[in-house]
Design a protein around this motif. Structure first.
Motif, PDB file in Angstrom:
ATOM      1  N   ARG A  74      -3.107  -2.170   8.437  1.00 56.56           N
ATOM      2  CA  ARG A  74      -2.180  -3.251   8.403  1.00 56.56           C
ATOM      3  C   ARG A  74      -2.405  -4.221   9.348  1.00 56.56           C
ATOM      4  NH1 ARG A  74       3.760  -0.173   7.693  1.00 56.56           N
ATOM      5  NH2 ARG A  74       4.631  -2.067   8.053  1.00 56.56           N
ATOM      6  N   PRO A  82      -4.883  -9.348   2.561  1.00 55.26           N
ATOM      7  CA  PRO A  82      -4.646  -7.826   2.802  1.00 55.26           C
ATOM      8  C   PRO A  82      -5.746  -6.900   2.391  1.00 55.26           C
ATOM      9  CG  PRO A  82      -2.900  -8.982   1.685  1.00 55.26           C
ATOM     10  CD  PRO A  82      -4.010  -9.878   1.740  1.00 55.26           C
ATOM     11  N   GLU A  84      -5.722  -4.409   0.501  1.00 60.59           N
ATOM     12  CA  GLU A  84      -5.596  -3.881  -0.868  1.00 60.59           C
ATOM     13  C   GLU A  84      -6.575  -5.114  -1.758  1.00 60.59           C
ATOM     14  OE1 GLU A  84      -2.597  -1.740   1.022  1.00 60.59           O
ATOM     15  OE2 GLU A  84      -3.233  -3.770   1.145  1.00 60.59           O
ATOM     16  N   THR A 103       2.480 -17.999   2.108  1.00 58.83           N
ATOM     17  CA  THR A 103       3.385 -16.393   1.707  1.00 58.83           C
ATOM     18  C   THR A 103       4.735 -16.970   1.447  1.00 58.83           C
ATOM     19  OG1 THR A 103       3.704 -15.915   3.928  1.00 58.83           O
ATOM     20  CG2 THR A 103       1.667 -14.981   2.942  1.00 58.83           C
ATOM     21  N   CYS A 129      -0.766 -11.260  -5.596  1.00 59.89           N
ATOM     22  CA  CYS A 129      -0.654 -10.112  -4.695  1.00 59.89           C
ATOM     23  C   CYS A 129       0.760 -10.298  -4.085  1.00 59.89           C
ATOM     24  CB  CYS A 129      -1.509 -10.583  -3.333  1.00 59.89           C
ATOM     25  SG  CYS A 129      -1.452  -9.286  -1.954  1.00 59.89           S
ATOM     26  N   GLN A 131       3.849  -7.976  -1.471  1.00 61.14           N
ATOM     27  CA  GLN A 131       4.070  -6.778  -0.628  1.00 61.14           C
ATOM     28  C   GLN A 131       5.394  -6.614  -0.307  1.00 61.14           C
ATOM     29  OE1 GLN A 131       1.677  -8.851   2.718  1.00 61.14           O
ATOM     30  NE2 GLN A 131       0.242  -7.006   2.593  1.00 61.14           N
ATOM     31  N   THR A 141       1.584  -2.705  -1.062  1.00 58.74           N
ATOM     32  CA  THR A 141       0.769  -3.793  -1.457  1.00 58.74           C
ATOM     33  C   THR A 141       0.364  -3.747  -2.835  1.00 58.74           C
ATOM     34  OG1 THR A 141       0.270  -4.491   1.205  1.00 58.74           O
ATOM     35  CG2 THR A 141      -0.932  -5.550  -0.903  1.00 58.74           C
ATOM     36  N   ALA A 143      -2.276  -5.426  -5.556  1.00 54.22           N
ATOM     37  CA  ALA A 143      -3.090  -6.663  -5.795  1.00 54.22           C
ATOM     38  C   ALA A 143      -3.499  -6.427  -7.239  1.00 54.22           C
ATOM     39  CB  ALA A 143      -4.129  -6.794  -4.764  1.00 54.22           C
TER      40      ALA A 143
END
Length: 168
Positions: A74, A82, A84, A103, A129, A131, A141, A143
């Motif tokens: 994380r 991220p 993933e 974001t 993506c 989260q 998460t 993706a």
């Protein structure tokens, strides 16, 4: 699947995660499914990610990660993708430099629960993506490659039993 060998645990009797994994039930989902566990040096589970290959062997379309509080995966430096997303790029054998552009938080209803979903916009526009934090502080998460992530996807997420992740 040789590229996932780093996920093998050192102990002879690996166990599943000690938290429910929120993902799509493989039984409801076409294509191949792979699951990876992120072990800590002491053997505890630092996260689980599921890799959905919807293209029949032509690469994964989606990775869903569940990382508990304290998981080193994380801890991503500012502007870096991220975990993933990095796994998805690795699985697709795509070595382009991908960065986070912006974001944005948006509320989504999942059943009776309100999720605050963080949409992560990336420099590679074919990757979607999102989260969100679960009530037990597990970070989920999602993706996806070449598929938009729509709000109805959250309704498909459900806890999968830990036994699914028992190996050996």
């Amino acid at each position: 699947m040789g590229d996932m060998s780093f996920l093998r645990r050192r102990s002879a009797t690996p166990a599943g995660p000690d938290f429910d994994v929120l993902a799509m039930d493989p039984g409801d989902w076409p294509g191949n499914l792979g699951a990876g566990l992120l072990p800590a040096p002491d053997g505890t589970c630092q996260g689980v990610f599921l890799r959905y290959d919807l293209f029949g062997g032509r690469g994964p379309a989606m990775i869903i990660g569940n990382l508990p509080e304290g998981s080193p995966a994380r801890e991503v430096p500012e502007g870096e993708v991220p975990f993933e997303v990095a796994q998805l790029l690795l699985a697709l054998e795509n070595d382009e430099e991908v960065t986070v552009v912006s974001t944005e938080d948006s509320p989504v209803m999942q059943g009776d629960n309100l999720l605050i979903v963080r949409r992560v916009k990336l420099s590679e526009s074919r990757i979607s993506c999102v989260q969100f934090d679960r009530s037990d502080n597990v970070l989920v998460t999602i993706a996806a490659w070449d598929r938009p992530i729509t709000d109805d996807l959250y309704a498909l997420l459900k806890p999968l039993p830990a036994e699914l992740f028992q190996q050996g």
